[in-house]
Scaffold this motif. Structure first.
Motif, PDB file in Angstrom:
ATOM      1  N   MET A 468       0.829  -1.204   0.000  1.00  0.00           N
ATOM      2  CA  MET A 468       0.000   0.000   0.000  1.00  0.00           C
ATOM      3  C   MET A 468       0.869   1.261   0.000  1.00  0.00           C
ATOM      4  SD  MET A 468      -2.859  -1.515   2.595  1.00  0.00           S
ATOM      5  CE  MET A 468      -4.126  -0.367   2.070  1.00  0.00           C
ATOM      6  N   LEU A 469       1.427   1.569  -1.176  1.00  0.00           N
ATOM      7  CA  LEU A 469       2.357   2.689  -1.293  1.00  0.00           C
ATOM      8  C   LEU A 469       1.675   4.020  -1.597  1.00  0.00           C
ATOM      9  CD1 LEU A 469       5.186   1.092  -3.487  1.00  0.00           C
ATOM     10  CD2 LEU A 469       4.939   1.030  -1.020  1.00  0.00           C
ATOM     11  N   ASN A 470       0.444   3.974  -2.077  1.00  0.00           N
ATOM     12  CA  ASN A 470      -0.175   5.187  -2.612  1.00  0.00           C
ATOM     13  C   ASN A 470      -0.791   6.060  -1.510  1.00  0.00           C
ATOM     14  OD1 ASN A 470      -1.677   7.108  -4.081  1.00  0.00           O
ATOM     15  ND2 ASN A 470      -1.973   5.663  -5.757  1.00  0.00           N
ATOM     16  N   PRO A 471      -0.279   7.272  -1.306  1.00  0.00           N
ATOM     17  CA  PRO A 471      -0.826   8.153  -0.268  1.00  0.00           C
ATOM     18  C   PRO A 471      -2.238   8.642  -0.575  1.00  0.00           C
ATOM     19  CG  PRO A 471       1.382   8.853  -0.919  1.00  0.00           C
ATOM     20  CD  PRO A 471       0.910   7.871  -1.935  1.00  0.00           C
ATOM     21  N   LEU A 472      -2.731   8.440  -1.809  1.00  0.00           N
ATOM     22  CA  LEU A 472      -4.076   8.861  -2.168  1.00  0.00           C
ATOM     23  C   LEU A 472      -5.125   7.811  -1.811  1.00  0.00           C
ATOM     24  CD1 LEU A 472      -3.465  10.530  -5.653  1.00  0.00           C
ATOM     25  CD2 LEU A 472      -3.342  11.536  -3.373  1.00  0.00           C
ATOM     26  N   ASN A 473      -4.688   6.655  -1.392  1.00  0.00           N
ATOM     27  CA  ASN A 473      -5.622   5.608  -0.984  1.00  0.00           C
ATOM     28  C   ASN A 473      -6.260   5.984   0.354  1.00  0.00           C
ATOM     29  OD1 ASN A 473      -7.042   3.232  -1.014  1.00  0.00           O
ATOM     30  ND2 ASN A 473      -5.245   1.912  -1.092  1.00  0.00           N
ATOM     31  N   THR A 474      -7.440   5.451   0.621  1.00  0.00           N
ATOM     32  CA  THR A 474      -8.157   5.778   1.851  1.00  0.00           C
ATOM     33  C   THR A 474      -8.707   4.509   2.502  1.00  0.00           C
ATOM     34  OG1 THR A 474     -10.315   6.027   0.779  1.00  0.00           O
ATOM     35  CG2 THR A 474      -8.880   7.989   0.868  1.00  0.00           C
ATOM     36  N   LEU A 475      -9.057   4.613   3.759  1.00  0.00           N
ATOM     37  CA  LEU A 475      -9.641   3.481   4.469  1.00  0.00           C
ATOM     38  C   LEU A 475     -11.005   3.134   3.874  1.00  0.00           C
ATOM     39  CD1 LEU A 475      -9.099   1.496   6.744  1.00  0.00           C
ATOM     40  CD2 LEU A 475     -10.281   3.049   8.306  1.00  0.00           C
ATOM     41  N   ARG A 476     -11.742   4.143   3.434  1.00  0.00           N
ATOM     42  CA  ARG A 476     -13.036   3.879   2.804  1.00  0.00           C
ATOM     43  C   ARG A 476     -12.850   3.050   1.544  1.00  0.00           C
ATOM     44  NH1 ARG A 476     -17.636   1.895   2.915  1.00  0.00           N
ATOM     45  NH2 ARG A 476     -19.042   2.554   1.234  1.00  0.00           N
ATOM     46  N   ASN A 477     -11.842   3.377   0.741  1.00  0.00           N
ATOM     47  CA  ASN A 477     -11.546   2.565  -0.445  1.00  0.00           C
ATOM     48  C   ASN A 477     -11.294   1.122  -0.063  1.00  0.00           C
ATOM     49  OD1 ASN A 477     -11.719   4.736  -2.182  1.00  0.00           O
ATOM     50  ND2 ASN A 477      -9.505   5.065  -2.328  1.00  0.00           N
ATOM     51  N   MET A 478     -10.553   0.930   1.021  1.00  0.00           N
ATOM     52  CA  MET A 478     -10.214  -0.430   1.437  1.00  0.00           C
ATOM     53  C   MET A 478     -11.435  -1.181   1.961  1.00  0.00           C
ATOM     54  SD  MET A 478      -7.283  -0.443   0.363  1.00  0.00           S
ATOM     55  CE  MET A 478      -7.242  -2.203   0.664  1.00  0.00           C
ATOM     56  N   GLU A 479     -12.329  -0.493   2.612  1.00  0.00           N
ATOM     57  CA  GLU A 479     -13.569  -1.131   3.063  1.00  0.00           C
ATOM     58  C   GLU A 479     -14.364  -1.649   1.864  1.00  0.00           C
ATOM     59  OE1 GLU A 479     -14.377   1.522   7.133  1.00  0.00           O
ATOM     60  OE2 GLU A 479     -15.299   2.093   5.221  1.00  0.00           O
ATOM     61  N   VAL A 480     -14.426  -0.837   0.820  1.00  0.00           N
ATOM     62  CA  VAL A 480     -15.140  -1.247  -0.394  1.00  0.00           C
ATOM     63  C   VAL A 480     -14.448  -2.439  -1.053  1.00  0.00           C
ATOM     64  CG1 VAL A 480     -15.790  -0.526  -2.729  1.00  0.00           C
ATOM     65  CG2 VAL A 480     -16.111   1.050  -0.798  1.00  0.00           C
ATOM     66  N   GLN A 481     -13.120  -2.391  -1.141  1.00  0.00           N
ATOM     67  CA  GLN A 481     -12.374  -3.486  -1.766  1.00  0.00           C
ATOM     68  C   GLN A 481     -12.571  -4.798  -1.013  1.00  0.00           C
ATOM     69  OE1 GLN A 481     -11.254  -3.108  -4.602  1.00  0.00           O
ATOM     70  NE2 GLN A 481     -10.323  -1.103  -4.921  1.00  0.00           N
ATOM     71  N   ILE A 482     -12.531  -4.724   0.305  1.00  0.00           N
ATOM     72  CA  ILE A 482     -12.691  -5.939   1.115  1.00  0.00           C
ATOM     73  C   ILE A 482     -14.089  -6.528   0.944  1.00  0.00           C
ATOM     74  CG2 ILE A 482     -12.809  -6.797   3.498  1.00  0.00           C
ATOM     75  CD1 ILE A 482     -10.470  -4.871   4.122  1.00  0.00           C
ATOM     76  N   GLU A 483     -15.105  -5.675   0.903  1.00  0.00           N
ATOM     77  CA  GLU A 483     -16.467  -6.168   0.683  1.00  0.00           C
ATOM     78  C   GLU A 483     -16.592  -6.816  -0.687  1.00  0.00           C
ATOM     79  OE1 GLU A 483     -19.062  -6.449   2.795  1.00  0.00           O
ATOM     80  OE2 GLU A 483     -17.522  -5.846   4.261  1.00  0.00           O
ATOM     81  N   ASN A 484     -15.963  -6.218  -1.698  1.00  0.00           N
ATOM     82  CA  ASN A 484     -15.988  -6.808  -3.040  1.00  0.00           C
ATOM     83  C   ASN A 484     -15.306  -8.167  -3.059  1.00  0.00           C
ATOM     84  OD1 ASN A 484     -17.371  -4.653  -4.147  1.00  0.00           O
ATOM     85  ND2 ASN A 484     -15.530  -3.627  -4.919  1.00  0.00           N
ATOM     86  N   MET A 485     -14.184  -8.282  -2.342  1.00  0.00           N
ATOM     87  CA  MET A 485     -13.479  -9.568  -2.290  1.00  0.00           C
ATOM     88  C   MET A 485     -14.338 -10.638  -1.616  1.00  0.00           C
ATOM     89  SD  MET A 485      -9.439  -8.894  -1.636  1.00  0.00           S
ATOM     90  CE  MET A 485      -9.588  -7.618  -0.398  1.00  0.00           C
ATOM     91  N   LYS A 486     -15.083 -10.246  -0.591  1.00  0.00           N
ATOM     92  CA  LYS A 486     -15.981 -11.194   0.070  1.00  0.00           C
ATOM     93  C   LYS A 486     -17.025 -11.724  -0.907  1.00  0.00           C
ATOM     94  CE  LYS A 486     -15.863  -9.279   4.792  1.00  0.00           C
ATOM     95  NZ  LYS A 486     -16.686  -8.610   5.834  1.00  0.00           N
ATOM     96  N   LYS A 487     -17.648 -10.810  -1.649  1.00  0.00           N
ATOM     97  CA  LYS A 487     -18.711 -11.202  -2.581  1.00  0.00           C
ATOM     98  C   LYS A 487     -18.168 -12.121  -3.669  1.00  0.00           C
ATOM     99  CE  LYS A 487     -21.292  -6.899  -1.928  1.00  0.00           C
ATOM    100  NZ  LYS A 487     -21.712  -5.613  -2.561  1.00  0.00           N
ATOM    101  N   ILE A 488     -17.065 -11.745  -4.267  1.00  0.00           N
ATOM    102  CA  ILE A 488     -16.502 -12.564  -5.340  1.00  0.00           C
ATOM    103  C   ILE A 488     -15.962 -13.874  -4.782  1.00  0.00           C
ATOM    104  CG2 ILE A 488     -14.754 -12.662  -7.164  1.00  0.00           C
ATOM    105  CD1 ILE A 488     -17.132 -10.763  -7.674  1.00  0.00           C
ATOM    106  N   GLY A 489     -15.388 -13.809  -3.587  1.00  0.00           N
ATOM    107  CA  GLY A 489     -14.894 -15.029  -2.955  1.00  0.00           C
ATOM    108  C   GLY A 489     -16.003 -16.038  -2.735  1.00  0.00           C
ATOM    109  N   GLU A 490     -17.158 -15.566  -2.327  1.00  0.00           N
ATOM    110  CA  GLU A 490     -18.310 -16.456  -2.109  1.00  0.00           C
ATOM    111  C   GLU A 490     -18.775 -17.083  -3.422  1.00  0.00           C
ATOM    112  OE1 GLU A 490     -21.145 -13.959  -0.212  1.00  0.00           O
ATOM    113  OE2 GLU A 490     -20.061 -13.884   1.700  1.00  0.00           O
ATOM    114  N   ILE A 491     -18.794 -16.271  -4.481  1.00  0.00           N
ATOM    115  CA  ILE A 491     -19.216 -16.784  -5.789  1.00  0.00           C
ATOM    116  C   ILE A 491     -18.241 -17.839  -6.294  1.00  0.00           C
ATOM    117  CG2 ILE A 491     -19.554 -16.171  -8.212  1.00  0.00           C
ATOM    118  CD1 ILE A 491     -20.529 -13.422  -7.232  1.00  0.00           C
TER     119      ILE A 491
END
Length: 507
Positions: A468-491
């Motif tokens: 996670m090198l990018n200073p423009l990244n945010t915790l909100r972005n990561m929350e969204v990414q983790i939720e997406n990984m959960k959904k795709i992981g289940e599928i």
């Protein structure tokens, strides 16, 4: 009479300057268009399609083509199908988004095209590199006896560390000058120690330097993924008992997977006691020199005999840009060579600096300008805050993973690397099945272009990695990414459970 080649080189002619301006403006506009267009870090194109498109545009003709046509092809085929590393969702490797001052400096560097091997080819650039190096030498805590040189990156810098240490060891143990006489017959007794998590370039360099991969002895790591001092002492005792000659230990300040930093104080004491050359690979972690919160992790870095720092990792410089430092400038004598046409010995007597005497490269880029422009425009305080923000985000992201039963986190982030794996319900104990799901998860997101993460193996298991090198990244972005990984992981889990290949991805 007008020279037919005049417009193709930058000079005082109107044609030349107009073409230069046109190319620069159009290129900048192209990049801005793609920045606004690309919502994902990758287009999602598959390998075969990219290969076919590239073959179509590499039709080089005897006559030149129109600027607009060429740039349109480059934009649609190359730029559009490149990894957009400045997107916060590109988190796979130690591959940083470049800062704007570095990009601007690249134009100057390429246009001036200074060759950094001799002063007469790079009169002002030579002194810029020397002064930037001196700034870092002081920041490291070295004395006035230290020196350094810019390199292409960590691979070259680590190679130089092993090269200098090997030549010194041959002089000390065998009274052999390797530069003049080659490797002694007993060179096979020489041994290098490093962590089991050290960068592969330790083994690679040992192989290239004629010592062989077998000369590298790996040391176990502790619960913090640092060199285990007890195991290092034991390995040293065993090597001496076998009549072998350990001459070097490589510590790591920022391992590739974990970002772990070896205890430099302990290792420096060990190196002193056993008369070992201490090289610190700080390619990744060297940026902590400017951290407001984590600078102490590099405590006693100045005890190293040599150091690697990469500026194209956590310093946000465009590739390539690295540096190699030595505590004693006399160490460079092990690679110095005088060529009459390039760096004759009388130049040194006249006080002329020829940087080729400190490098394994001859022609070398003026990369120091990028670092200088970056720090002069941004300042060290803002730069340090950038680093600290990414480390904090990595720690917060690890906590998000830990709150979910669907993920396992392997490490508590030291810098900004997070290792994790998705754990499918009802299959968490089936490690082979879990490995397949995680590999499929990584492939799915790469192919979708939404999220770029790396895969690695630890303890025989597949793990995914965010760097996670990018200073423009945010915790909100990561929350969204983790939720997406959960959904795709289940599928993916459901489909795998049904023995279906519907969601398999092929590159």
């Amino acid at each position: 009479m007008k020279n037919e080649f005049q417009q193709w080189f930058l000079n005082s002619s109107e044609e030349s300057q107009q073409l230069f301006m046109d190319l620069m403006v159009r290129t900048v506009k192209l990049l801005i268009e793609e920045t606004n267009r690309a919502t994902n870090p990758y287009s999602g194109a598959i390998r075969k399609d990219i290969e076919a498109r590239v073959k179509e545009i590499t039709n080089i003709t005897t006559g030149g083509q129109k600027t607009e046509a060429v740039l349109t092809e480059i934009q649609k085929t190359v730029v559009r199908n490149s990894l957009w590393i400045s997107n916060p969702a590109a988190m796979a490797h130690l591959h940083c988004p470049p800062l704007l001052p570095a990009i601007a400096a690249e134009v100057l560097i390429s246009t001036l095209n200074q060759s950094m091997d001799s002063w007469d080819q790079s009169p002002s650039a030579t002194y810029v590199e020397e002064e930037v190096l001196q700034y870092f030498i002081k920041k490291i805590g070295f004395t006035e006896h230290a020196d350094g040189v810019f390199t292409s990156g960590g691979t070259q810098s680590n190679y130089m560390g092993l090269l200098l240490a090997r030549n010194q060891a041959c002089q000390r143990h065998f009274s052999i000058n390797v530069q003049e006489q080659g490797l002694p017959s007993d060179a096979g007794r020489l041994r290098i120690l490093c962590s089991e998590h050290a960068h592969f370039t330790v083994q690679q360099s040992a192989a290239q330097l004629g010592l062989g991969i077998q000369s590298v002895v790996t040391i176990k790591t502790n619960e913090k993924n640092q060199i285990c001092l007890k195991d290092a002492q034991q390995k040293l005792a065993e090597l001496h008992a076998q009549g072998l000659l350990p001459f070097m230990i490589v510590a790591t300040a920022g391992t590739t997977d974990f970002g772990s930093i070896d205890n430099l104080t302990e290792i420096a004491m060990l190196a002193h006691d056993y008369q070992l050359w201490l090289h610190v690979d700080a390619a990744y972690g060297g940026a902590l020199l400017f951290s407001q919160q984590y600078r102490d992790l590099l405590h006693d870095l100045s005890l190293a005999d040599s150091i690697t720092i990469d500026f194209h990792k956590l310093y946000y410089q465009s590739i390539s840009c690295g540096a190699f430092f030595v505590r004693d400038r006399k160490s460079f004598r092990h690679i110095a060579y005088h060529a009459e046409y390039l760096n004759p010995e009388e130049d040194r007597k006249d006080g002329i600096i020829n940087l080729v005497e400190k490098s394994v490269q001859t022609t070398k880029r003026f990369d120091a300008l990028k670092v200088l422009m970056t720090f002069k425009l941004i300042g060290t305080e803002v730069f340090g805050n950038m680093i600290d923000s990414t480390i904090q985000l990595a720690k917060n992201t690890a906590e998000l993973f830990q709150r979910s039963s669907q993920f396992e986190v392997l490490n508590e982030p030291v810098i900004n690397a997070v290792l994790f794996r998705y754990l499918p319900d009802r299959h968490a104990e089936d490690h082979l099945f879990v490995d397949e799901i995680n590999l499929e998860l990584q492939r799915y997101f790469y192919q979708s272009g939404e999220l770029i993460m790396a895969k690695t193996r630890q303890n025989g298991k597949v793990f995914l990695k965010f760097t996670m090198l990018n200073p423009l990244n945010t915790l909100r972005n990561m929350e969204v990414q983790i939720e997406n990984m959960k959904k795709i992981g289940e599928i993916i889990t459901k489909k795998k459970g049904e023995r279906s290949n519907e969601y398999s991805v092929h590159f």
